[in-house]
Design a protein around this motif. Structure first.
Motif, PDB file in Angstrom:
ATOM      1  N   MET A 192      -8.610  -3.614  -0.098  1.00  0.00           N
ATOM      2  CA  MET A 192      -8.215  -4.577  -1.106  1.00  0.00           C
ATOM      3  C   MET A 192      -8.151  -3.922  -2.474  1.00  0.00           C
ATOM      4  O   MET A 192      -7.477  -4.414  -3.336  1.00  0.00           O
ATOM      5  CB  MET A 192      -9.199  -5.734  -1.151  1.00  0.00           C
ATOM      6  N   GLY A 193      -8.885  -2.879  -2.672  1.00  0.00           N
ATOM      7  CA  GLY A 193      -8.890  -2.239  -3.962  1.00  0.00           C
ATOM      8  C   GLY A 193      -9.909  -2.832  -4.927  1.00  0.00           C
ATOM      9  O   GLY A 193      -9.953  -2.452  -6.093  1.00  0.00           O
ATOM     10  N   CYS A 194     -10.687  -3.791  -4.455  1.00  0.00           N
ATOM     11  CA  CYS A 194     -11.715  -4.401  -5.291  1.00  0.00           C
ATOM     12  C   CYS A 194     -12.826  -4.895  -4.376  1.00  0.00           C
ATOM     13  O   CYS A 194     -12.697  -4.892  -3.164  1.00  0.00           O
ATOM     14  CB  CYS A 194     -11.142  -5.541  -6.125  1.00  0.00           C
ATOM     15  N   SER A 195     -13.907  -5.330  -4.987  1.00  0.00           N
ATOM     16  CA  SER A 195     -15.017  -5.821  -4.190  1.00  0.00           C
ATOM     17  C   SER A 195     -14.721  -7.231  -3.687  1.00  0.00           C
ATOM     18  O   SER A 195     -13.935  -7.962  -4.289  1.00  0.00           O
ATOM     19  CB  SER A 195     -16.294  -5.843  -5.032  1.00  0.00           C
TER      20      SER A 195
ATOM     21  N   TYR B  16      -1.616  -6.920   2.367  1.00  0.00           N
ATOM     22  CA  TYR B  16      -0.405  -7.033   3.187  1.00  0.00           C
ATOM     23  C   TYR B  16       0.098  -5.655   3.602  1.00  0.00           C
ATOM     24  O   TYR B  16       0.476  -5.451   4.758  1.00  0.00           O
ATOM     25  CB  TYR B  16       0.663  -7.791   2.402  1.00  0.00           C
ATOM     26  N   GLU B  17       0.096  -4.694   2.675  1.00  0.00           N
ATOM     27  CA  GLU B  17       0.512  -3.339   3.015  1.00  0.00           C
ATOM     28  C   GLU B  17      -0.426  -2.718   4.050  1.00  0.00           C
ATOM     29  O   GLU B  17       0.022  -2.005   4.951  1.00  0.00           O
ATOM     30  CB  GLU B  17       0.569  -2.472   1.758  1.00  0.00           C
ATOM     31  N   ALA B  18      -1.718  -2.983   3.931  1.00  0.00           N
ATOM     32  CA  ALA B  18      -2.673  -2.463   4.916  1.00  0.00           C
ATOM     33  C   ALA B  18      -2.429  -3.071   6.294  1.00  0.00           C
ATOM     34  O   ALA B  18      -2.527  -2.377   7.313  1.00  0.00           O
ATOM     35  CB  ALA B  18      -4.100  -2.729   4.463  1.00  0.00           C
TER      36      ALA B  18
ATOM     37  N   ALA C 168      -0.280  -2.330  11.773  1.00  0.00           N
ATOM     38  CA  ALA C 168       0.646  -2.717  12.847  1.00  0.00           C
ATOM     39  C   ALA C 168       1.534  -1.541  13.250  1.00  0.00           C
ATOM     40  O   ALA C 168       1.771  -1.313  14.446  1.00  0.00           O
ATOM     41  CB  ALA C 168       1.495  -3.902  12.398  1.00  0.00           C
ATOM     42  N   ARG C 169       2.020  -0.782  12.263  1.00  0.00           N
ATOM     43  CA  ARG C 169       2.833   0.400  12.583  1.00  0.00           C
ATOM     44  C   ARG C 169       2.013   1.437  13.336  1.00  0.00           C
ATOM     45  O   ARG C 169       2.510   2.063  14.281  1.00  0.00           O
ATOM     46  CB  ARG C 169       3.414   0.992  11.305  1.00  0.00           C
TER      47      ARG C 169
END
Length: 114
Positions: free
Chosen positions: A1-4, A62-64, A69-70
């Motif tokens: 997420m890039g944050c806590s 969402y990117e993660a 999935a890829r």
């Protein structure tokens, strides 16, 4: 997420005594008793940034998910198949939940039809 997770839920950073690498307190340390209007103003500024922070968190999550999935498709290219069943076709699903149980002899091996 890039944050806590605390920041994702509340929109403000927690004050932790062990956090020396990142500034977790957005205002300078109070040297006197802070008034209620000052606290409300600080929270209002944090809430004004909330939507931007949520958009950044959403895009990273969402990117993660897409990357995971890829990666799953790359790892299981030999086992993933697109059967393209037509409407009304008989489909049976193997009951893998019972394979390690000791009393699986009389249980149904396949579930369905679906």
């Amino acid at each position: 997420m890039g944050c806590s997770p605390f920041f994702a839920a509340t929109g403000c950073h927690p004050v932790l005594p062990l956090d020396v690498f990142e500034a977790t307190y957005l205002m300078p340390a109070p040297d006197h008793l802070v008034s209620t209007t000052d606290l409300i103003g600080a929270r209002a500024r944090a809430l004004a940034r909330r939507q931007q922070d949520l958009e950044v968190i959403y895009s990273k999550v969402y990117e993660a998910r897409l990357a995971a999935a890829r990666q799953l498709e790359r790892d299981h290219t030999t086992t993933i198949r697109d059967f393209d069943f037509q409407r009304g076709a008989l489909v049976l699903m193997r009951n893998t939940a019972i394979e390690k149980s000791l009393n699986r002899k009389m249980r149904p091996r396949y579930l369905g039809p679906y």
